[in-house]
Design an enzyme around this catalytic site. Structure first.
Site, PDB file in Angstrom:
ATOM      1  N   SER A 195       0.857  -1.193   0.000  1.00  0.00           N
ATOM      2  CA  SER A 195       0.000   0.000   0.000  1.00  0.00           C
ATOM      3  C   SER A 195       0.884   1.231   0.000  1.00  0.00           C
ATOM      4  CB  SER A 195      -0.870   0.009   1.254  1.00  0.00           C
ATOM      5  OG  SER A 195      -1.463   1.282   1.412  1.00  0.00           O
ATOM      6  N   TYR A 213      -2.022  -1.183  10.422  1.00  0.00           N
ATOM      7  CA  TYR A 213      -2.086  -1.325   8.964  1.00  0.00           C
ATOM      8  C   TYR A 213      -0.846  -0.713   8.309  1.00  0.00           C
ATOM      9  CZ  TYR A 213      -3.960  -1.097   4.211  1.00  0.00           C
ATOM     10  OH  TYR A 213      -4.141  -1.244   2.848  1.00  0.00           O
TER      11      TYR A 213
HETATM   12  N1  NAP Z   1      -8.716  -0.444  -1.541  1.00  0.00           N
HETATM   13  C1  NAP Z   1      -7.674   0.322  -1.381  1.00  0.00           C
HETATM   14  O1  NAP Z   1      -7.759   1.555  -1.504  1.00  0.00           O
HETATM   15  C2  NAP Z   1      -6.326  -0.290  -1.058  1.00  0.00           C
HETATM   16  C3  NAP Z   1      -5.221   0.568  -1.032  1.00  0.00           C
HETATM   17  C4  NAP Z   1      -3.974   0.049  -0.756  1.00  0.00           C
HETATM   18  C5  NAP Z   1      -3.826  -1.300  -0.525  1.00  0.00           C
HETATM   19  N2  NAP Z   1      -4.895  -2.127  -0.536  1.00  0.00           N
HETATM   20  C6  NAP Z   1      -4.664  -3.549  -0.268  1.00  0.00           C
HETATM   21  O2  NAP Z   1      -5.263  -4.349  -1.252  1.00  0.00           O
HETATM   22  C7  NAP Z   1      -5.644  -5.600  -0.690  1.00  0.00           C
HETATM   23  C8  NAP Z   1      -7.098  -5.863  -1.005  1.00  0.00           C
HETATM   24  O3  NAP Z   1      -7.854  -4.848  -0.380  1.00  0.00           O
HETATM   25  P1  NAP Z   1      -9.335  -4.447  -0.843  1.00  0.00           P
HETATM   26  O4  NAP Z   1      -9.412  -2.990  -0.774  1.00  0.00           O
HETATM   27  O5  NAP Z   1      -9.686  -5.166  -2.083  1.00  0.00           O
HETATM   28  O6  NAP Z   1     -10.127  -5.031   0.424  1.00  0.00           O
HETATM   29  P2  NAP Z   1     -11.509  -5.798   0.556  1.00  0.00           P
HETATM   30  O7  NAP Z   1     -12.496  -5.336  -0.438  1.00  0.00           O
HETATM   31  O8  NAP Z   1     -11.841  -5.725   1.994  1.00  0.00           O
HETATM   32  O9  NAP Z   1     -11.107  -7.306   0.186  1.00  0.00           O
HETATM   33  C9  NAP Z   1     -10.315  -8.071   1.042  1.00  0.00           C
HETATM   34  C10 NAP Z   1     -10.342  -9.522   0.591  1.00  0.00           C
HETATM   35  O10 NAP Z   1      -9.530 -10.293   1.495  1.00  0.00           O
HETATM   36  C11 NAP Z   1     -10.350 -11.357   2.041  1.00  0.00           C
HETATM   37  N3  NAP Z   1      -9.899 -11.662   3.380  1.00  0.00           N
HETATM   38  C12 NAP Z   1      -9.954 -10.868   4.486  1.00  0.00           C
HETATM   39  N4  NAP Z   1      -9.441 -11.519   5.539  1.00  0.00           N
HETATM   40  C13 NAP Z   1      -9.043 -12.736   5.086  1.00  0.00           C
HETATM   41  C14 NAP Z   1      -8.453 -13.867   5.701  1.00  0.00           C
HETATM   42  N5  NAP Z   1      -8.142 -13.873   7.011  1.00  0.00           N
HETATM   43  N6  NAP Z   1      -8.184 -14.962   4.944  1.00  0.00           N
HETATM   44  C15 NAP Z   1      -8.509 -14.979   3.624  1.00  0.00           C
HETATM   45  N7  NAP Z   1      -9.061 -13.938   2.988  1.00  0.00           N
HETATM   46  C16 NAP Z   1      -9.331 -12.838   3.714  1.00  0.00           C
HETATM   47  C17 NAP Z   1     -11.777 -10.802   1.974  1.00  0.00           C
HETATM   48  O11 NAP Z   1     -12.760 -11.814   2.003  1.00  0.00           O
HETATM   49  P3  NAP Z   1     -13.421 -12.381   3.390  1.00  0.00           P
HETATM   50  O12 NAP Z   1     -13.770 -11.220   4.225  1.00  0.00           O
HETATM   51  O13 NAP Z   1     -14.606 -13.184   2.916  1.00  0.00           O
HETATM   52  O14 NAP Z   1     -12.401 -13.264   4.011  1.00  0.00           O
HETATM   53  C18 NAP Z   1     -11.724 -10.133   0.609  1.00  0.00           C
HETATM   54  O15 NAP Z   1     -11.834 -11.089  -0.411  1.00  0.00           O
HETATM   55  C19 NAP Z   1      -5.329  -5.512   0.801  1.00  0.00           C
HETATM   56  O16 NAP Z   1      -4.086  -6.104   1.074  1.00  0.00           O
HETATM   57  C20 NAP Z   1      -5.269  -4.020   1.036  1.00  0.00           C
HETATM   58  O17 NAP Z   1      -4.471  -3.695   2.146  1.00  0.00           O
HETATM   59  C21 NAP Z   1      -6.154  -1.650  -0.791  1.00  0.00           C
END
Ligand code: NAP
Length: 304
Positions: free
Chosen positions: A154, A170
């Site tokens: 991130s 985080y």
């Molecule tokens: N969105 C942003 O702006 C952003 C920015 C920078 C970095 N990121 C990074 O991108 C990645 C994805 O984020 P996102 O924004 O797409 O988040 P999200 O929409 O909350 O998706 C997270 C995914 O991870 C799964 N997950 C959560 N806990 C888990 C566990 N213990 N075991 C297996 N799966 C798990 C969730 O499904 P379940 O809840 O069903 O397990 C979901 O499929 C993360 O690493 C986040 O830090 C996101």
């Protein structure tokens, strides 16, 4: 040049929604042989598999899409997931360690349990996932095509002031996992396994929605590209880093944030001195951007 991942076996953690689902979709569309996704909730996994099968039908009918519900924040869950993939594939070309979680609370109210939960998934879980898939990644890597590990870091892991809302665990987890990725790139590169780190800015997903409601407008205003991330922004980078054309890139950190990690966009002009003000007529010195100073004649409420 048309990038593809023809014939590759890909595994994506947290592939049931958000950025993980975007990663799965672009690989299905662009020639993957099989795509495995995991997340904790069976129903969410099933729904996403159905969606990806629909994408496959349109773009890549022979692509196999498999969903396995598993918790990748602990060794048992990771092992179960890796064993199920290993029972169906003899190698894995692409591993995207994407699953992540966040928690925001003020310093003195930040619970230890929240810090642990975030670190367990975002750092330990990524390490355990790479460890569990290492034998399959090693089998896939060749001199012509190194197998790929992409870690979803991130921008908060690069730029401390990108942290908002007390996301202490985080921010620390993202900086930590990106450093871990660089160490692994050195160790695994000679074994034909490339490890690269993606550092997204703000993309609208379930994880970021709460924060975006609070600071979304400010973020867009400050962002040098004046917008949030879009699905195609993440997809194009993921496709390139999984295609053979990026074989010589290892240990890289790729910000996908419109340039926000460098700094904020210049503010629109700011008046720093009034030279003359008669009735509602004003002559002022305004700074439009660093080093760009203009003298302006204006009537209050209207500029020329
Ligand atoms: N969105 C942003 O702006 C952003 C920015 C920078 C970095 N990121 C990074 O991108 C990645 C994805 O984020 P996102 O924004 O797409 O988040 P999200 O929409 O909350 O998706 C997270 C995914 O991870 C799964 N997950 C959560 N806990 C888990 C566990 N213990 N075991 C297996 N799966 C798990 C969730 O499904 P379940 O809840 O069903 O397990 C979901 O499929 C993360 O690493 C986040 O830090 C996101």
């Amino acid at each position: 040049m048309k990038l593809n991942v023809n014939g590759k076996v890909a595994v994506i953690t947290g592939g049931s929604r958000g950025l993980g689902l975007n990663c799965a979709e672009v690989l299905v569309k662009n020639g993957a042989k099989s795509v495995y996704i995991t997340s904790r909730k069976q129903q969410a996994v099933n729904e996403s598999v159905e969606f990806l099968k629909g994408v496959a039908k349109q773009y890549n009918p022979s692509c196999k899409v498999v969903g396995i519900a598993s918790d990748v924040s602990n060794g048992e869950g990771v092992k179960k997931f890796a064993q199920q993939v290993a029972s169906q594939e003899d190698k894995v070309d692409i591993l995207i360690a994407n699953a992540g979680a966040s928690w925001g609370a003020p310093l003195m109210k930040h619970p230890e349990s929240a810090f642990d939960k975030v670190m367990d998934l975002n750092v330990k879980g990524v390490f355990l996932t790479i460890q569990a898939f290492y034998p399959l990644l090693k089998k896939a890597g060749t001199v012509d095509y190194s197998s790929r590990v992409l870690i979803m870091g991130s921008i908060t892991g690069i730029k401390p002031d990108a942290m908002d809302g007390g996301t202490y665990g985080y921010t620390a987890s993202k900086a930590g996992v990106m450093h871990l990725g660089k160490c692994l790139a050195l160790e695994l590169g000679p074994q034909n396994i490339n490890v690269n780190l993606l550092a997204p800015g703000f993309f609208p997903t379930k994880m970021s929605n709460g924060l975006l409601e609070k600071i979304g407008d400010t973020f867009v205003q400050n962002n040098p590209k004046k917008r949030l991330g879009r699905q195609e922004d993440i997809e194009s980078v993921v496709l390139f880093f999984c295609a053979k054309e990026s074989d010589y890139i290892n240990g890289a950190v790729i910000p996908i944030d419109g340039g926000a990690h460098v700094g904020d966009a210049p503010k629109s002009s700011k008046t720093v001195a009034i030279i003359l003000s008669i009735n509602d007529l004003v002559i002022s010195v305004d700074v439009c951007s660093p080093g760009n100073v203009v003298v302006r004649l204006w009537r209050r409420g209207r500029h020329w």
